[in-house]
Design a protein around this motif. Structure first.
Motif, PDB file in Angstrom:
ATOM      1  N   LYS A 169       0.936  -1.358   0.043  1.00 32.54           N
ATOM      2  CA  LYS A 169       0.143   0.113  -0.179  1.00 32.54           C
ATOM      3  C   LYS A 169       0.811   1.270   0.078  1.00 32.54           C
ATOM      4  O   LYS A 169       0.787   2.343  -0.700  1.00 32.54           O
ATOM      5  CB  LYS A 169      -1.024  -0.140   1.170  1.00 32.54           C
ATOM      6  CG  LYS A 169      -2.040   1.027   1.046  1.00 32.54           C
ATOM      7  CD  LYS A 169      -3.207   0.809   2.109  1.00 32.54           C
ATOM      8  CE  LYS A 169      -4.188   1.756   1.874  1.00 32.54           C
ATOM      9  NZ  LYS A 169      -5.045   2.022   2.995  1.00 32.54           N
ATOM     10  N   SER A 170       1.967   1.216   0.844  1.00 29.87           N
ATOM     11  CA  SER A 170       2.764   2.295   0.858  1.00 29.87           C
ATOM     12  C   SER A 170       3.276   2.537  -0.594  1.00 29.87           C
ATOM     13  O   SER A 170       3.489   3.798  -0.926  1.00 29.87           O
ATOM     14  CB  SER A 170       4.031   2.332   1.786  1.00 29.87           C
ATOM     15  OG  SER A 170       3.452   1.446   2.881  1.00 29.87           O
ATOM     16  N   VAL A 171       4.001   1.615  -1.211  1.00 29.43           N
ATOM     17  CA  VAL A 171       4.468   1.909  -2.545  1.00 29.43           C
ATOM     18  C   VAL A 171       3.596   2.361  -3.686  1.00 29.43           C
ATOM     19  O   VAL A 171       3.764   3.428  -4.202  1.00 29.43           O
ATOM     20  CB  VAL A 171       5.252   0.760  -3.028  1.00 29.43           C
ATOM     21  CG1 VAL A 171       4.481  -0.290  -3.435  1.00 29.43           C
ATOM     22  CG2 VAL A 171       6.323   1.184  -3.731  1.00 29.43           C
ATOM     23  N   ILE A 172       2.280   1.823  -3.599  1.00 30.78           N
ATOM     24  CA  ILE A 172       1.282   2.247  -4.223  1.00 30.78           C
ATOM     25  C   ILE A 172       0.916   3.775  -4.073  1.00 30.78           C
ATOM     26  O   ILE A 172       0.886   4.658  -5.088  1.00 30.78           O
ATOM     27  CB  ILE A 172      -0.174   1.490  -4.278  1.00 30.78           C
ATOM     28  CG1 ILE A 172       0.253   0.289  -4.687  1.00 30.78           C
ATOM     29  CG2 ILE A 172      -1.097   1.949  -5.000  1.00 30.78           C
ATOM     30  CD1 ILE A 172      -0.728  -0.908  -4.330  1.00 30.78           C
ATOM     31  N   ILE A 206       8.036   9.986  -1.169  1.00 26.37           N
ATOM     32  CA  ILE A 206       8.027   8.590  -1.016  1.00 26.37           C
ATOM     33  C   ILE A 206       8.292   8.259   0.487  1.00 26.37           C
ATOM     34  O   ILE A 206       7.503   7.495   0.983  1.00 26.37           O
ATOM     35  CB  ILE A 206       9.210   8.163  -1.746  1.00 26.37           C
ATOM     36  CG1 ILE A 206       9.216   8.474  -3.002  1.00 26.37           C
ATOM     37  CG2 ILE A 206       9.663   6.769  -1.443  1.00 26.37           C
ATOM     38  CD1 ILE A 206      10.372   8.336  -3.760  1.00 26.37           C
ATOM     39  N   VAL A 207       9.047   9.219   1.193  1.00 30.74           N
ATOM     40  CA  VAL A 207       9.193   8.896   2.716  1.00 30.74           C
ATOM     41  C   VAL A 207       7.853   8.899   3.242  1.00 30.74           C
ATOM     42  O   VAL A 207       7.602   8.419   4.161  1.00 30.74           O
ATOM     43  CB  VAL A 207      10.103   9.651   3.265  1.00 30.74           C
ATOM     44  CG1 VAL A 207      10.276   9.477   4.782  1.00 30.74           C
ATOM     45  CG2 VAL A 207      11.771   9.332   2.721  1.00 30.74           C
ATOM     46  N   THR A 235       1.538   5.439   5.648  1.00 31.40           N
ATOM     47  CA  THR A 235       0.891   4.241   5.936  1.00 31.40           C
ATOM     48  C   THR A 235       1.214   3.280   7.067  1.00 31.40           C
ATOM     49  O   THR A 235       0.340   2.921   7.731  1.00 31.40           O
ATOM     50  CB  THR A 235       1.339   3.541   4.555  1.00 31.40           C
ATOM     51  OG1 THR A 235       1.189   4.457   3.446  1.00 31.40           O
ATOM     52  CG2 THR A 235       0.335   2.400   4.308  1.00 31.40           C
ATOM     53  N   PHE A 236       2.658   3.250   7.476  1.00 34.19           N
ATOM     54  CA  PHE A 236       3.064   2.532   8.413  1.00 34.19           C
ATOM     55  C   PHE A 236       2.367   2.992   9.704  1.00 34.19           C
ATOM     56  O   PHE A 236       1.927   2.097  10.676  1.00 34.19           O
ATOM     57  CB  PHE A 236       4.480   2.544   8.789  1.00 34.19           C
ATOM     58  CG  PHE A 236       5.087   1.395   7.941  1.00 34.19           C
ATOM     59  CD1 PHE A 236       5.529   0.205   8.524  1.00 34.19           C
ATOM     60  CD2 PHE A 236       5.266   1.501   6.566  1.00 34.19           C
ATOM     61  CE1 PHE A 236       6.217  -0.620   7.754  1.00 34.19           C
ATOM     62  CE2 PHE A 236       5.837   0.437   5.932  1.00 34.19           C
ATOM     63  CZ  PHE A 236       6.453  -0.642   6.441  1.00 34.19           C
ATOM     64  N   GLU A 254      -1.502   2.328   9.731  1.00 34.99           N
ATOM     65  CA  GLU A 254      -2.183   0.955   9.548  1.00 34.99           C
ATOM     66  C   GLU A 254      -1.117   0.078  10.767  1.00 34.99           C
ATOM     67  O   GLU A 254      -1.751  -1.024  10.746  1.00 34.99           O
ATOM     68  CB  GLU A 254      -1.386   0.179   8.157  1.00 34.99           C
ATOM     69  CG  GLU A 254      -2.164   1.022   6.991  1.00 34.99           C
ATOM     70  CD  GLU A 254      -3.691   0.608   6.941  1.00 34.99           C
ATOM     71  OE1 GLU A 254      -4.012  -0.213   7.067  1.00 34.99           O
ATOM     72  OE2 GLU A 254      -4.003   1.799   6.282  1.00 34.99           O
ATOM     73  N   TRP A 255      -0.221   0.490  11.358  1.00 31.40           N
ATOM     74  CA  TRP A 255       0.536  -0.301  12.161  1.00 31.40           C
ATOM     75  C   TRP A 255       0.803   0.424  13.470  1.00 31.40           C
ATOM     76  O   TRP A 255       0.359  -0.217  14.624  1.00 31.40           O
ATOM     77  CB  TRP A 255       1.607  -0.925  11.599  1.00 31.40           C
ATOM     78  CG  TRP A 255       2.327  -1.915  12.381  1.00 31.40           C
ATOM     79  CD1 TRP A 255       2.176  -2.519  13.456  1.00 31.40           C
ATOM     80  CD2 TRP A 255       3.313  -2.729  11.560  1.00 31.40           C
ATOM     81  NE1 TRP A 255       2.946  -3.359  13.617  1.00 31.40           N
ATOM     82  CE2 TRP A 255       3.841  -3.710  12.834  1.00 31.40           C
ATOM     83  CE3 TRP A 255       4.432  -2.623  10.569  1.00 31.40           C
ATOM     84  CZ2 TRP A 255       5.000  -4.489  12.660  1.00 31.40           C
ATOM     85  CZ3 TRP A 255       5.227  -3.310  10.596  1.00 31.40           C
ATOM     86  CH2 TRP A 255       5.684  -4.525  11.617  1.00 31.40           C
ATOM     87  N   TRP A 256       1.744   1.434  13.477  1.00 32.56           N
ATOM     88  CA  TRP A 256       2.278   1.969  14.653  1.00 32.56           C
ATOM     89  C   TRP A 256       0.995   2.442  15.726  1.00 32.56           C
ATOM     90  O   TRP A 256       1.355   2.401  16.696  1.00 32.56           O
ATOM     91  CB  TRP A 256       3.216   2.923  14.452  1.00 32.56           C
ATOM     92  CG  TRP A 256       4.526   2.580  13.320  1.00 32.56           C
ATOM     93  CD1 TRP A 256       4.964   1.213  13.598  1.00 32.56           C
ATOM     94  CD2 TRP A 256       5.239   3.199  12.614  1.00 32.56           C
ATOM     95  NE1 TRP A 256       5.915   1.007  12.629  1.00 32.56           N
ATOM     96  CE2 TRP A 256       6.113   2.183  12.127  1.00 32.56           C
ATOM     97  CE3 TRP A 256       5.448   4.394  12.189  1.00 32.56           C
ATOM     98  CZ2 TRP A 256       7.272   2.534  11.226  1.00 32.56           C
ATOM     99  CZ3 TRP A 256       6.545   4.799  11.422  1.00 32.56           C
ATOM    100  CH2 TRP A 256       7.252   3.753  10.811  1.00 32.56           C
ATOM    101  N   LEU A 257       0.262   3.125  15.035  1.00 32.25           N
ATOM    102  CA  LEU A 257      -0.631   3.781  15.671  1.00 32.25           C
ATOM    103  C   LEU A 257      -2.086   2.931  16.016  1.00 32.25           C
ATOM    104  O   LEU A 257      -2.978   3.427  16.727  1.00 32.25           O
ATOM    105  CB  LEU A 257      -1.196   5.235  15.146  1.00 32.25           C
ATOM    106  CG  LEU A 257      -0.300   5.981  14.953  1.00 32.25           C
ATOM    107  CD1 LEU A 257      -0.667   7.487  14.213  1.00 32.25           C
ATOM    108  CD2 LEU A 257       0.413   6.391  16.301  1.00 32.25           C
TER     109      LEU A 257
END
Lengths: 384, 293
Positions: free
Chosen positions: A44-47, A295-296, A302-303, A306-309
């Motif tokens: 998802k991040s790269v898209i 990009i960053v 996304t991270f 979807e994940w850290w939070l």
């Protein structure tokens, strides 16, 4: 004069990093059961990073504030989905009113192609159709300035969404039922779930970077800085704006096509204004006018989302004490407050308008030390 | 379409248009002064819907309505001082991004506080009384909305044309810098603009949601965009223009739905926007300012 390493050193470092990333992705792909979540977040991040970079081409480099991203992504996603969907599942997906006969026979004639070629073709077709739309819409819309352009492109994106969901187009877009059974990245033989999206992203972003470094890119920047001065220097305003708009829409649609392959099933509701806002926020967090930043930003956002939070969304009980505030939705509140803080107090975003350079990265620890030392002397340049 | 159904649709359209007009005034006033599309206005309108749900659960309607208006005005002022005031001197793109960010924050806050599921809007009994005139049936809110809109707009026009703060508002929207030099307290004028805009959005939300019956955190987005289009159609910065635009969009939307093109009714609004921006960027009643487009 910017300080930097010699070209040979930079090239070697980049090659090592690229090979390293390649093998890391190749290894991760094999770990699908253990690392499923990480893989899908990376996809998802790269898209989103493609979409963010192409938005940045417009907003950051040409100074055109367009909010039509979701519409172009929808075009890309639907075209890709329709072409890439196997003929065998057409009846299942279009169970309500069937697929239009012309489209069906077109798909049947395409079905002789091997899957990877078909998918490539599907993505390119999505991009091209979006580019044609951009060219047509651009003629009237690009004459508008700043917020009028934003609201007109936003309107275009809503029109696309309404047309896709319209019952009159049931036999082409399957109306409000959406498309299903879109092949994923690994449909061509089990592998490629990460390498395909990353490969496409590298190709797209490299093209955009080369474009920005070309004479066209310099013309874009001139338009961003001052339209009247740019015109006086002989830059064709409309031609260059149109070019930036078409190219940006092409790549936005490619990212939409990848998104369709990532989600496997899409419908018009996935392409609401919020999608555009999500991409805009990535661009803002990364830094308007920095490709690296976008990009960053795409990966960070996304991270984080979807994940850290994630833990913000789960009720947490420590020793019988229920931590207040934590429940579904709190993650997004924290995220949007964080975003507002960036917008208000750190307007340059992560990267400002700087790009990645090995020198800056490797000399980062040293620079931090230097900055601290020079602060008491009141050297104001160091603060900037 | 018989005459009775025609009248019925006209009534519904005028009623929807009235609510749109009230919201569009908020956009047009803020744009006239700050040159900013206040994206958060749509979410203030949505929040007003939720405030009404909570207010009505503990008090009668005639107390709930003023309470909701006051709370909504407070929210509007808070948004202004948090998201727009610090960016007064920044480029327009930053302020716009801040507005989008604020709208994002308010939506997420609403999802967190009230969940993303639709909530039933309370029934305000006196507004729901229905009439039967000839073959046409209408509830009081349908009749009341356009009347209330016109009355409020006339009041607002009086305020703007005949009071000191109104004169200050006109001056600021004519020339921001000069009016500052003339000693007008810009921040006070802007706050006042947000007070009026939010109060009208609160009234608009009561009228709008009484007919719609439920509120979700996203129910502000589309009406918000449509009302902005209404403001552009009437000529941004012009209050009578916003009212005409609101009624026009409300009526045409109702008729498109009645003719069976409900999926295209949203698309129509935006098509209208693009057409206006190309052929008459100043709108119907707007003043020609070359800088705009």
């Amino acid at each position: 004069m910017k300080k930097n390493f010699p070209a040979s050193v930079r090239l070697t470092l980049s090659l090592i990093a690229a090979v390293g990333v390649f093998f890391l992705l190749f290894w991760l792909e094999g770990q699908r059961t253990e690392q499923g979540m990480l893989i899908s977040i990376l996809q998802k991040s790269v898209i989103l990073s493609i979409a963010a970079v192409s938005m940045n081409l417009l907003t950051g480099f040409t100074g055109l504030f367009s909010l039509g991203q979701a519409g172009f992504m929808a075009i890309g996603a639907y075209v890709t989905g329709l072409i890439a969907m196997p003929v065998s599942s057409v009846d299942n997906v279009f169970y309500v009113s069937g697929m239009a006969d012309g489209l069906r026979s077109f798909k049947e004639s395409l079905s002789v192609l091997p899957t990877p070629l078909l998918i490539t073709l599907a993505l390119l077709a999505g991009g091209l159709i979006a580019a044609i739309f951009a060219a047509l819409v651009g003629i009237p819309v690009l004459r508008l300035k700043s917020d009028y352009l934003a609201i007109a492109t936003l309107g275009f994106s809503e029109i696309v969404r309404a047309i896709i969901a319209a019952p009159q187009l049931d036999r082409i877009t399957n109306g409000s039922y959406g498309l299903k059974a879109i092949p994923g990245f690994d449909s061509g033989g089990g592998r490629g779930s990460l390498l395909i999206p990353f490969g496409v992203a590298v190709a797209c972003i490299t093209f955009i970077v080369l474009l920005i470094r070309s004479s066209y890119g310099r013309a874009f920047k001139a338009i961003r800085e001052d339209e009247i001065a740019a015109e006086a220097m002989g830059i064709g305003l409309f031609k260059h704006k149109q070019l930036a708009f078409i190219i940006s829409s092409f790549f936005t649609a490619i990212s939409g096509g990848l998104l369709a392959m990532f989600m496997r099933s899409i419908d018009a509701r996935a392409f609401q204004v919020t999608l555009t806002y999500d991409i805009l926020l990535i661009v803002v967090i990364g830094g308007i006018g920095s490709i690296t930043g976008s990009i960053v930003g795409a990966f960070l956002v996304t991270f984080a989302k979807e994940w850290w939070l994630r833990f913000f969304d789960q009720p947490l009980v420590i020793n019988g004490f229920k931590v207040p505030l934590l429940r579904t939705g709190f993650r997004m509140v924290v995220f949007s407050i964080f975003l507002m803080l960036i917008v208000l107090f750190y307007r340059k975003g992560l990267m400002g308008n700087r790009e990645f350079s090995w020198y800056r990265l490797l000399s980062w620890p040293a620079r931090i030390g230097r900055r601290k030392k020079s602060l008491p002397s009141g050297d104001e340049e160091a603060l900037k | 379409m018989t005459f009775t159904t025609f009248i019925q649709h006209v009534l519904t359209g005028i009623s929807l248009g009235g609510a749109y007009a009230l919201i569009a005034i908020g956009y047009t006033m803020v744009y006239g002064i700050l040159l900013l599309i206040n994206f958060a206005h749509a979410d203030i309108f949505m929040m007003a819907g939720y405030f009404m749900i909570f207010a009505m659960s503990s008090m009668p309607w005639f107390i709930a309505i003023p309470v909701v208006i006051v709370v909504t005005v407070a929210l509007g002022l808070a948004v202004e001082s948090v998201a727009y005031k610090p960016l007064r001197m920044s480029p327009r793109m930053s302020i716009m991004i801040s507005a989008i960010g604020m709208s994002y924050l308010l939506q997420n806050l609403a999802i967190y506080l009230f969940s993303a599921l639709p909530r039933a809007y309370p029934v305000i009994t006196p507004l729901k009384q229905s009439f039967q005139i000839g073959g046409v049936s209408a509830s009081l809110v349908t009749i009341l909305t356009p009347v209330l809109t016109i009355v409020l707009v006339l009041l607002l026009m009086f305020l703007i044309n005949n009071t000191k703060i109104g004169m200050a508002m006109r001056a600021v929207s004519k020339d921001y810098d000069t009016s500052k030099l003339m000693g007008i307290k810009i921040n006070r004028v802007i706050s006042f603009t947000f007070i009026i805009g939010s109060a009208l959005a609160a009234i608009g939300s009561i009228l709008y949601f009484t007919d719609r019956m439920s509120v979700t955190p996203f129910s502000g987005i589309l009406p918000g965009l449509k009302c902005f289009v209404a403001a552009v159609l009437g000529g941004i910065g012009s209050i009578p223009g916003a009212v005409i635009g609101g009624f026009f969009i409300g009526i045409s939307e109702t008729f498109l739905v009645a003719l069976g093109y409900s999926t295209f009714s949203d698309a129509f609004t935006f098509l209208l926007l693009i057409v206006i921006l190309i052929f008459r960027p100043t709108g119907l009643l707007g003043e020609a300012i070359t800088e705009k487009v």
